[in-house]
Write an enzyme that holds these catalytic residues in place. Sequence first.
Site, short mmCIF file in Angstrom:
data_model
loop_
_atom_site.label_atom_id
_atom_site.label_comp_id
_atom_site.label_asym_id
_atom_site.label_seq_id
_atom_site.Cartn_x
_atom_site.Cartn_y
_atom_site.Cartn_z
N ARG A 84 0.86 -1.18 0.00
CA ARG A 84 0.00 0.00 0.00
C ARG A 84 0.90 1.23 0.00
O ARG A 84 1.52 1.55 1.01
CB ARG A 84 -0.87 -0.05 1.27
CG ARG A 84 -2.03 0.90 1.30
CD ARG A 84 -2.57 0.98 2.72
NE ARG A 84 -1.66 1.72 3.57
CZ ARG A 84 -1.44 1.46 4.86
NH1 ARG A 84 -2.03 0.47 5.46
NH2 ARG A 84 -0.60 2.20 5.56
N HIS A 105 -3.15 4.32 5.12
CA HIS A 105 -4.33 3.44 5.21
C HIS A 105 -5.56 4.12 4.60
O HIS A 105 -6.28 3.54 3.79
CB HIS A 105 -4.57 3.07 6.68
CG HIS A 105 -5.82 2.30 6.90
ND1 HIS A 105 -5.96 0.99 6.51
CD2 HIS A 105 -6.99 2.65 7.47
CE1 HIS A 105 -7.18 0.56 6.83
NE2 HIS A 105 -7.82 1.54 7.41
N TYR A 153 4.70 4.81 11.25
CA TYR A 153 4.98 3.39 11.47
C TYR A 153 5.76 2.70 10.36
O TYR A 153 5.96 1.50 10.40
CB TYR A 153 3.68 2.60 11.75
CG TYR A 153 2.60 2.77 10.69
CD1 TYR A 153 2.61 1.98 9.53
CD2 TYR A 153 1.59 3.72 10.83
CE1 TYR A 153 1.63 2.13 8.56
CE2 TYR A 153 0.60 3.87 9.86
CZ TYR A 153 0.63 3.08 8.74
OH TYR A 153 -0.33 3.22 7.77
C1 LIG Z 1 -14.41 -6.29 12.48
C2 LIG Z 1 -13.59 -5.05 12.35
N1 LIG Z 1 -12.62 -4.80 13.26
C3 LIG Z 1 -11.85 -3.69 13.14
C4 LIG Z 1 -12.06 -2.81 12.11
C5 LIG Z 1 -11.21 -1.54 12.02
N2 LIG Z 1 -10.30 -1.64 10.86
C6 LIG Z 1 -10.61 -1.03 9.71
S1 LIG Z 1 -9.46 -1.30 8.54
C7 LIG Z 1 -8.51 -2.25 9.57
C8 LIG Z 1 -7.23 -2.86 9.10
C9 LIG Z 1 -7.46 -3.89 8.06
O1 LIG Z 1 -6.27 -4.27 7.45
P1 LIG Z 1 -6.21 -5.29 6.26
O2 LIG Z 1 -7.21 -6.37 6.45
O3 LIG Z 1 -4.81 -5.70 6.09
O4 LIG Z 1 -6.73 -4.48 5.00
P2 LIG Z 1 -6.17 -3.13 4.33
O5 LIG Z 1 -6.87 -1.99 5.00
O6 LIG Z 1 -4.71 -3.11 4.48
O7 LIG Z 1 -6.61 -3.26 2.91
C10 LIG Z 1 -9.10 -2.32 10.83
C11 LIG Z 1 -8.54 -3.04 11.97
C12 LIG Z 1 -13.08 -3.10 11.19
N3 LIG Z 1 -13.34 -2.32 10.15
N4 LIG Z 1 -13.82 -4.24 11.32
#
Ligand SMILES: Cc1ncc(C[n+]2csc(CCOP(=O)(O)OP(=O)(O)O)c2C)c(N)n1
Length: 382
Positions: A277, A281, A290
């Site tokens: 990425r 985020h 980070y």
């Molecule tokens: C069930 C749940 N827990 C926590 C979150 C908060 N949250 C949003 S994005 C994220 C990180 C997700 O990372 P990843 O799965 O690697 O996907 P990326 O954003 O890198 O595409 C978190 C913890 C959420 N949306 N849903």
Amino acid sequence: MQQRSSTVQEPSAAQAHRPTPPAWRPRTDPAPLLPDAEPLRVLGTDAAADADPALLRRLYAELVRGRRYNAQATALTKQGRLAVYPSTTGQEACEIAAALALEERDWLFPSYRDTLAAVARGLDPVEALTLLRGDRHTGYDPREHRIAPLCTPLATQLPHAVGLAHAARLKGDDVVALAMVGDGGTSEGDFHEALNFAAVWQAPVVFLVQNNGFAISVPLAKQTAAPSLAHKAVGYGMPGRLVDGNDVVAVHQVLTEAVTRARRGGGPTLVEAITYRIDAHTNADDATRYRADGEVEAWRAHDPVLLLERELTERGLLDEDGRRAAAEAAETMAAELRERMNADPVLDPMDLFTHVYAEQTAQLRAQAAQLRAELDAEDENR
Ligand SMILES: Cc1ncc(C[n+]2csc(CCOP(=O)(O)OP(=O)(O)O)c2C)c(N)n1
């Protein structure tokens, strides 16, 4: 050291009475399910010569458009026209390949990050941003393009995809579901439940994990101790495949093979695409807190658009005019997106009460009537 006796020992009395356990062997041979040691790469290798020039050109046009879409959507957050945008800059190859690997009759199950895959599948670019604009409704009819709602609760789209695929199979429909999730999403219970059910039912599903290195600020090493995320497939009894997520031809190839396999009744596949990425985020995140700039720069050198551009140029399939045409088409899309997103959306506050319950509760009916009366009074005072 004690000498081993060369004579055959008589079984002890306890051993003589111990029953022989039933024979055990693995229920399936795990070896064919294991991912390759290295992610599959096609661009820059001899295998690239086999790729269809028409497909390469199409992929290039989509990548350039996708990169521009990411830039424009990010700009719209700064202009206050979009509440939030999780960019896929650097991940466009996965987004485009996922959309193009599916047939029209198939279903895409995107996460919140996968707007671009939805747009590449044919969704209106503005409708695709409805949720991220702050409207609680999806903003599009999932059935029209067979694109499930962009899912914010992590990994919940995965069991949905399995359910749809399994139901389609029971009905005899020739449909495959492709579900997208991030590396962080693989730590969710829904990931486990979806993969387990998919394998037990041999549902026609393809799981695409975009391993972009981070779940917001949490690096993959804090997320899992598995050799790779693709290795997790073996525990569920499905094949795991590793692919270079920035090599659009490789991702398209692996996903197309997995979709074909699923369609033929071969069951699900877990694909892990190694990508990165490039942006934060979302626009609400500061990634410099980070990760080091050097890491980002190293990935910029392995950029999905550049990798394909280099291949096309070397094979004489792309020249300056071709590059300009792709850039101009992307610019036209961006200008239209900007213009349409700058128009204020007309929202009906009464919409709060629709699409929630099939039959409203008495309280909701009372609240709806109260709001209706307030809106009517406002209209009269205008
Ligand atoms: C069930 C749940 N827990 C926590 C979150 C908060 N949250 C949003 S994005 C994220 C990180 C997700 O990372 P990843 O799965 O690697 O996907 P990326 O954003 O890198 O595409 C978190 C913890 C959420 N949306 N849903």
